[in-house]
Design a protein around this motif. Structure first.
Motif, PDB file in Angstrom:
ATOM      1  N   LEU A   1      -9.247 -19.984   6.261  1.00 10.35           N
ATOM      2  CA  LEU A   1     -10.231 -20.127   5.190  1.00 10.35           C
ATOM      3  C   LEU A   1      -9.555 -20.611   3.904  1.00 10.35           C
ATOM      4  O   LEU A   1     -10.060 -21.519   3.227  1.00 10.35           O
ATOM      5  CB  LEU A   1     -10.950 -18.804   4.946  1.00 10.35           C
ATOM      6  CG  LEU A   1     -11.989 -18.807   3.842  1.00 10.35           C
ATOM      7  CD1 LEU A   1     -13.171 -19.680   4.241  1.00 10.35           C
ATOM      8  CD2 LEU A   1     -12.428 -17.402   3.539  1.00 10.35           C
ATOM      9  N   LEU A   2      -8.409 -20.039   3.570  1.00  9.96           N
ATOM     10  CA  LEU A   2      -7.681 -20.483   2.381  1.00  9.96           C
ATOM     11  C   LEU A   2      -7.201 -21.924   2.520  1.00  9.96           C
ATOM     12  O   LEU A   2      -7.177 -22.680   1.548  1.00  9.96           O
ATOM     13  CB  LEU A   2      -6.494 -19.557   2.109  1.00  9.96           C
ATOM     14  CG  LEU A   2      -6.829 -18.173   1.572  1.00  9.96           C
ATOM     15  CD1 LEU A   2      -5.557 -17.332   1.473  1.00  9.96           C
ATOM     16  CD2 LEU A   2      -7.497 -18.267   0.230  1.00  9.96           C
ATOM     17  N   PHE A   3      -6.825 -22.326   3.735  1.00 10.30           N
ATOM     18  CA  PHE A   3      -6.389 -23.703   3.968  1.00 10.30           C
ATOM     19  C   PHE A   3      -7.529 -24.684   3.709  1.00 10.30           C
ATOM     20  O   PHE A   3      -7.345 -25.715   3.067  1.00 10.30           O
ATOM     21  CB  PHE A   3      -5.872 -23.857   5.397  1.00 10.30           C
ATOM     22  CG  PHE A   3      -5.423 -25.246   5.722  1.00 10.30           C
ATOM     23  CD1 PHE A   3      -4.256 -25.741   5.189  1.00 10.30           C
ATOM     24  CD2 PHE A   3      -6.181 -26.048   6.556  1.00 10.30           C
ATOM     25  CE1 PHE A   3      -3.848 -27.031   5.477  1.00 10.30           C
ATOM     26  CE2 PHE A   3      -5.782 -27.325   6.851  1.00 10.30           C
ATOM     27  CZ  PHE A   3      -4.606 -27.830   6.311  1.00 10.30           C
ATOM     28  N   ILE A   4      -8.725 -24.343   4.185  1.00  8.60           N
ATOM     29  CA  ILE A   4      -9.888 -25.206   3.969  1.00  8.60           C
ATOM     30  C   ILE A   4     -10.211 -25.298   2.480  1.00  8.60           C
ATOM     31  O   ILE A   4     -10.487 -26.384   1.949  1.00  8.60           O
ATOM     32  CB  ILE A   4     -11.090 -24.699   4.781  1.00  8.60           C
ATOM     33  CG1 ILE A   4     -10.808 -24.887   6.274  1.00  8.60           C
ATOM     34  CG2 ILE A   4     -12.372 -25.412   4.379  1.00  8.60           C
ATOM     35  CD1 ILE A   4     -11.791 -24.196   7.184  1.00  8.60           C
ATOM     36  N   ILE A   5     -10.138 -24.170   1.782  1.00  4.08           N
ATOM     37  CA  ILE A   5     -10.396 -24.170   0.338  1.00  4.08           C
ATOM     38  C   ILE A   5      -9.368 -25.025  -0.395  1.00  4.08           C
ATOM     39  O   ILE A   5      -9.712 -25.780  -1.304  1.00  4.08           O
ATOM     40  CB  ILE A   5     -10.413 -22.722  -0.200  1.00  4.08           C
ATOM     41  CG1 ILE A   5     -11.649 -21.989   0.317  1.00  4.08           C
ATOM     42  CG2 ILE A   5     -10.373 -22.692  -1.722  1.00  4.08           C
ATOM     43  CD1 ILE A   5     -11.648 -20.509   0.033  1.00  4.08           C
ATOM     44  N   SER A   6      -8.106 -24.943   0.002  1.00  3.59           N
ATOM     45  CA  SER A   6      -7.071 -25.730  -0.674  1.00  3.59           C
ATOM     46  C   SER A   6      -7.272 -27.226  -0.448  1.00  3.59           C
ATOM     47  O   SER A   6      -7.082 -28.022  -1.373  1.00  3.59           O
ATOM     48  CB  SER A   6      -5.682 -25.306  -0.209  1.00  3.59           C
ATOM     49  OG  SER A   6      -5.430 -25.735   1.116  1.00  3.59           O
ATOM     50  N   ILE A   7      -7.666 -27.618   0.754  1.00  3.55           N
ATOM     51  CA  ILE A   7      -7.909 -29.035   1.025  1.00  3.55           C
ATOM     52  C   ILE A   7      -9.066 -29.549   0.168  1.00  3.55           C
ATOM     53  O   ILE A   7      -8.994 -30.639  -0.404  1.00  3.55           O
ATOM     54  CB  ILE A   7      -8.188 -29.246   2.527  1.00  3.55           C
ATOM     55  CG1 ILE A   7      -6.936 -28.954   3.348  1.00  3.55           C
ATOM     56  CG2 ILE A   7      -8.695 -30.652   2.811  1.00  3.55           C
ATOM     57  CD1 ILE A   7      -5.766 -29.847   3.056  1.00  3.55           C
ATOM     58  N   VAL A   8     -10.133 -28.760   0.064  1.00  2.00           N
ATOM     59  CA  VAL A   8     -11.276 -29.169  -0.755  1.00  2.00           C
ATOM     60  C   VAL A   8     -10.862 -29.285  -2.220  1.00  2.00           C
ATOM     61  O   VAL A   8     -11.242 -30.249  -2.906  1.00  2.00           O
ATOM     62  CB  VAL A   8     -12.452 -28.179  -0.568  1.00  2.00           C
ATOM     63  CG1 VAL A   8     -13.531 -28.415  -1.599  1.00  2.00           C
ATOM     64  CG2 VAL A   8     -13.013 -28.280   0.835  1.00  2.00           C
TER      65      VAL A   8
ATOM     66  N   MET B   1      -0.129 -22.535  -0.404  1.00  2.00           N
ATOM     67  CA  MET B   1       1.044 -21.693  -0.155  1.00  2.00           C
ATOM     68  C   MET B   1       0.623 -20.299   0.313  1.00  2.00           C
ATOM     69  O   MET B   1       1.243 -19.728   1.209  1.00  2.00           O
ATOM     70  CB  MET B   1       1.910 -21.602  -1.413  1.00  2.00           C
ATOM     71  CG  MET B   1       2.459 -22.935  -1.848  1.00  2.00           C
ATOM     72  SD  MET B   1       3.347 -23.748  -0.538  1.00  2.00           S
ATOM     73  CE  MET B   1       4.986 -23.429  -1.029  1.00  2.00           C
ATOM     74  N   PHE B   2      -0.435 -19.752  -0.277  1.00  2.00           N
ATOM     75  CA  PHE B   2      -0.946 -18.454   0.182  1.00  2.00           C
ATOM     76  C   PHE B   2      -1.482 -18.544   1.600  1.00  2.00           C
ATOM     77  O   PHE B   2      -1.337 -17.608   2.386  1.00  2.00           O
ATOM     78  CB  PHE B   2      -2.038 -17.935  -0.753  1.00  2.00           C
ATOM     79  CG  PHE B   2      -1.523 -17.367  -2.030  1.00  2.00           C
ATOM     80  CD1 PHE B   2      -0.608 -16.329  -2.033  1.00  2.00           C
ATOM     81  CD2 PHE B   2      -1.955 -17.872  -3.246  1.00  2.00           C
ATOM     82  CE1 PHE B   2      -0.127 -15.796  -3.220  1.00  2.00           C
ATOM     83  CE2 PHE B   2      -1.482 -17.348  -4.432  1.00  2.00           C
ATOM     84  CZ  PHE B   2      -0.567 -16.309  -4.418  1.00  2.00           C
ATOM     85  N   SER B   3      -2.104 -19.670   1.960  1.00  2.00           N
ATOM     86  CA  SER B   3      -2.638 -19.811   3.315  1.00  2.00           C
ATOM     87  C   SER B   3      -1.519 -19.878   4.343  1.00  2.00           C
ATOM     88  O   SER B   3      -1.643 -19.318   5.430  1.00  2.00           O
ATOM     89  CB  SER B   3      -3.529 -21.046   3.412  1.00  2.00           C
ATOM     90  OG  SER B   3      -2.783 -22.235   3.423  1.00  2.00           O
ATOM     91  N   VAL B   4      -0.429 -20.537   4.007  1.00  2.00           N
ATOM     92  CA  VAL B   4       0.714 -20.605   4.923  1.00  2.00           C
ATOM     93  C   VAL B   4       1.306 -19.211   5.140  1.00  2.00           C
ATOM     94  O   VAL B   4       1.609 -18.820   6.269  1.00  2.00           O
ATOM     95  CB  VAL B   4       1.779 -21.590   4.399  1.00  2.00           C
ATOM     96  CG1 VAL B   4       3.067 -21.481   5.180  1.00  2.00           C
ATOM     97  CG2 VAL B   4       1.246 -23.008   4.456  1.00  2.00           C
ATOM     98  N   ALA B   5       1.426 -18.453   4.063  1.00  2.00           N
ATOM     99  CA  ALA B   5       1.961 -17.093   4.187  1.00  2.00           C
ATOM    100  C   ALA B   5       1.029 -16.210   5.003  1.00  2.00           C
ATOM    101  O   ALA B   5       1.471 -15.428   5.858  1.00  2.00           O
ATOM    102  CB  ALA B   5       2.188 -16.495   2.806  1.00  2.00           C
TER     103      ALA B   5
END
Length: 79
Positions: A55-62, A19-23
């Motif tokens: 970067l946050l999106f990649i972290i969330s997927i992992v 959610m933070f990555s989307v924002a």
């Protein structure tokens, strides 16, 4: 510590980071569009938020993948 709790933390934490990555990507896209269309030099700095969002999106997927693997492999607790 209980592996089911770790998996649950990773799954919910991955959702929160997503959610933070989307924002962050939204803020970056608005800044990049303002810079591209209006040639506004101040909004060029907002375009850097897109890199943070990716970067946050990649972290969330992992986090979600690791949490799903732990949840699938770990035994159920008898609490």
């Amino acid at each position: 510590m209980n592996p089911q709790r770790i998996a649950r933390f990773l799954l919910w934490g991955g959702l929160a980071v997503f959610m933070f990555s989307v924002a962050s990507c939204g803020v970056g896209c608005v800044g990049a569009a303002d810079y591209a269309f209006n040639n506004n030099e101040e909004s060029e700095e907002l375009a850097g938020a897109m890199a943070i969002g990716v970067l946050l999106f990649i972290i969330s997927i992992v986090m979600v993948f690791v949490g799903a693997i732990i949840k699938a492999v770990a035994r159920r607790s008898t609490e």
